[in-house]
Motif scaffolding. Structure first.
Motif, PDB file in Angstrom:
ATOM      1  N   GLY A   1       2.771  -2.411  -6.214  1.00 15.39           N
ATOM      2  CA  GLY A   1       1.772  -1.778  -5.365  1.00 15.39           C
ATOM      3  C   GLY A   1       0.513  -2.602  -5.234  1.00 15.39           C
ATOM      4  N   ILE A   2      -0.565  -1.914  -4.861  1.00 13.08           N
ATOM      5  CA  ILE A   2      -1.812  -2.599  -4.553  1.00 13.08           C
ATOM      6  C   ILE A   2      -2.473  -3.140  -5.826  1.00 13.08           C
ATOM      7  CG2 ILE A   2      -3.612  -0.849  -4.754  1.00 13.08           C
ATOM      8  CD1 ILE A   2      -2.886  -2.856  -1.599  1.00 13.08           C
TER       9      ILE A   2
ATOM     10  N   GLY B   1       1.607  -1.969 -13.711  1.00 12.60           N
ATOM     11  CA  GLY B   1       2.116  -3.033 -14.574  1.00 12.60           C
ATOM     12  C   GLY B   1       3.134  -2.512 -15.572  1.00 12.60           C
ATOM     13  N   ILE B   2       2.871  -1.338 -16.165  1.00 15.68           N
ATOM     14  CA  ILE B   2       3.786  -0.782 -17.173  1.00 15.68           C
ATOM     15  C   ILE B   2       5.141  -0.446 -16.558  1.00 15.68           C
ATOM     16  CG2 ILE B   2       4.171   1.211 -18.691  1.00 15.68           C
ATOM     17  CD1 ILE B   2       1.145   1.284 -19.143  1.00 15.68           C
TER      18      ILE B   2
ATOM     19  N   LEU C   1      -8.052   6.530  -8.052  1.00 15.69           N
ATOM     20  CA  LEU C   1      -6.627   6.386  -8.374  1.00 15.69           C
ATOM     21  C   LEU C   1      -6.000   5.228  -7.597  1.00 15.69           C
ATOM     22  CD1 LEU C   1      -5.509  10.127  -8.367  1.00 15.69           C
ATOM     23  CD2 LEU C   1      -5.745   8.641 -10.354  1.00 15.69           C
ATOM     24  N   MET C   2      -6.433   5.055  -6.337  1.00 16.76           N
ATOM     25  CA  MET C   2      -5.862   3.984  -5.518  1.00 16.76           C
ATOM     26  C   MET C   2      -6.203   2.607  -6.086  1.00 16.76           C
ATOM     27  SD  MET C   2      -4.521   5.474  -2.672  1.00 16.76           S
ATOM     28  CE  MET C   2      -4.856   4.606  -1.195  1.00 16.76           C
ATOM     29  N   GLY C   3      -7.415   2.478  -6.598  1.00 16.07           N
ATOM     30  CA  GLY C   3      -7.829   1.175  -7.105  1.00 16.07           C
ATOM     31  C   GLY C   3      -7.604   0.987  -8.586  1.00 16.07           C
ATOM     32  N   GLY C   4      -7.343   2.091  -9.293  1.00 10.02           N
ATOM     33  CA  GLY C   4      -7.233   1.993 -10.740  1.00 10.02           C
ATOM     34  C   GLY C   4      -5.819   2.017 -11.257  1.00 10.02           C
ATOM     35  N   ALA C   5      -4.851   1.707 -10.376  1.00 12.13           N
ATOM     36  CA  ALA C   5      -3.456   1.813 -10.776  1.00 12.13           C
ATOM     37  C   ALA C   5      -2.899   0.503 -11.330  1.00 12.13           C
ATOM     38  CB  ALA C   5      -2.616   2.276  -9.588  1.00 12.13           C
TER      39      ALA C   5
ATOM     40  N   TYR D   1       0.794  -1.226   0.000  1.00  9.37           N
ATOM     41  CA  TYR D   1       0.000   0.000   0.000  1.00  9.37           C
ATOM     42  C   TYR D   1       0.833   1.287   0.000  1.00  9.37           C
ATOM     43  CZ  TYR D   1      -4.849   1.420   0.125  1.00  9.37           C
ATOM     44  OH  TYR D   1      -6.081   1.889  -0.222  1.00  9.37           O
ATOM     45  N   PRO D   2       1.940   1.368   0.728  1.00  7.61           N
ATOM     46  CA  PRO D   2       2.683   2.643   0.735  1.00  7.61           C
ATOM     47  C   PRO D   2       3.072   3.128  -0.660  1.00  7.61           C
ATOM     48  CG  PRO D   2       3.474   1.218   2.489  1.00  7.61           C
ATOM     49  CD  PRO D   2       2.529   0.402   1.666  1.00  7.61           C
ATOM     50  N   VAL D   3       3.471   2.215  -1.536  1.00  6.97           N
ATOM     51  CA  VAL D   3       3.868   2.627  -2.889  1.00  6.97           C
ATOM     52  C   VAL D   3       2.665   3.171  -3.653  1.00  6.97           C
ATOM     53  CG1 VAL D   3       4.910   1.865  -5.040  1.00  6.97           C
ATOM     54  CG2 VAL D   3       5.667   0.877  -2.888  1.00  6.97           C
TER      55      VAL D   3
END
Length: 308
Positions: A259-260, A253-254, A244-248, A95-97
């Motif tokens: 991260g989460i 991946g790129i 943004l937190m859930g859509g990263a 989560y921190p990242v």
């Protein structure tokens, strides 16, 4: 103000219960065996399946399972997956990242989007307005993963200005380009939303009154106009932080960010329902808290809202 905040907090309770139950139901009650594939290519022994079902409460009804999960969640226990890993530990590692990445994306879209929106809203139809409208339309039309691959290829592989991938423990500067990619779509919406709000309020009575009283243009724009025009933009930014937190997933991946998003993607591939449930529930909590902050900010910007 205290009563206003308390009312907003109470409104979050049914939303939290409804969304978390829906998530739990979708992960655990829909057709499919959550223990499928846990023994590799071979079928699991019946004794093993029976023990796992009893250990994880899968032999109980979905409502009993949910109430038990909720009780553990209120004590900070996100559970343990079928491989014996604490979900809270997995989240704490990833989560921190993602928080850093979301903050960088939010700051970029707020600074660039608000600045572009204010400047173009003050002079609609001008050269800068046309440039910004064209650029934001381009950002809206191009998928985020295309923006990510193009920037990675040009800035990282061809020009060598940035590392093509992010290090394992990145700082905020390492996340500037991934943050721009993650927030690029919302940046365009923030710029357009701010532009429209500024252009509309520019003709409002309170702006004409402030100008007639002899206030400088900088004070009229910086204090009165921007403050009143910021309410819809803050709504968008607050809601967007949870998104943004859930859509990263794509951006992480790129740029190989651990991260989460990568945790959710890997857990879905492994059919690890315990981790998926824990991460998504945490995202719901973050989303609700972000909206609470937005509501409180509303009341600070416009005291009339807390009286409604």
């Amino acid at each position: 103000m205290g009563r206003y905040v308390l009312r907003r907090l109470l409104q979050l309770v049914p939303v939290f219960l409804g969304t978390t139950f829906l998530i739990y139901f979708m992960v655990w009650a829909l057709p499919g065996d959550p223990l499928a594939g846990k023994c590799g290519d071979q079928a699991c022994p019946p004794a093993f399946i029976e023990r796992m079902r009893e250990e994880y409460g899968l032999d109980q009804s979905i409502f009993v399972q949910y109430v038990t999960y909720l009780g553990n969640l209120l004590q900070g226990d996100f559970g343990e997956n079928f491989r014996g890993q604490e979900v809270a530990t997995l989240i704490a590692n990833a989560y921190p990242v993602t928080i850093k990445l979301a903050v960088v994306a939010l700051v970029i879209q707020a600074i660039i989007g608000l600045t572009a929106g204010v400047l173009t809203g003050l002079r609609p139809g001008g050269f800068l307005d046309n440039v910004v409208l064209t650029a934001t339309l381009f950002l809206v039309a191009v998928p985020v993963f295309v923006t990510g691959y193009v920037l990675q290829s040009v800035l990282g592989l061809r020009l060598g200005l940035i590392p093509p991938t992010v290090p394992a423990d990145p700082g905020f500067l390492d996340l500037v380009v991934p943050g721009y990619v993650l927030g690029s779509l919302s940046l365009a919406y923030v710029a357009r939303l701010t532009r429209t709000s500024i252009a509309e309020n520019l003709r409002a009575d309170y702006v004409r009154t402030a100008t007639a009283k002899g206030l400088t243009r900088r004070r009229v724009v910086g204090v009165h106009l921007t403050r009143n025009s910021a309410i819809p933009v803050i709504t968008f930014l607050g809601a967007d932080f949870g998104t943004l937190m859930g859509g990263a997933i794509v951006t992480e991946g790129i740029f190989n960010i651990r991260g989460i998003g990568g945790l959710i993607f890997g857990s879905i591939q492994r059919l690890d329902g315990v981790v998926v449930t824990g991460v998504v529930v945490l995202l719901v909590i973050v989303y609700l808290l972000a909206n609470l902050v937005v509501d409180v900010t509303y009341a600070l910007l416009d005291p009339r809202i807390r009286l409604d």
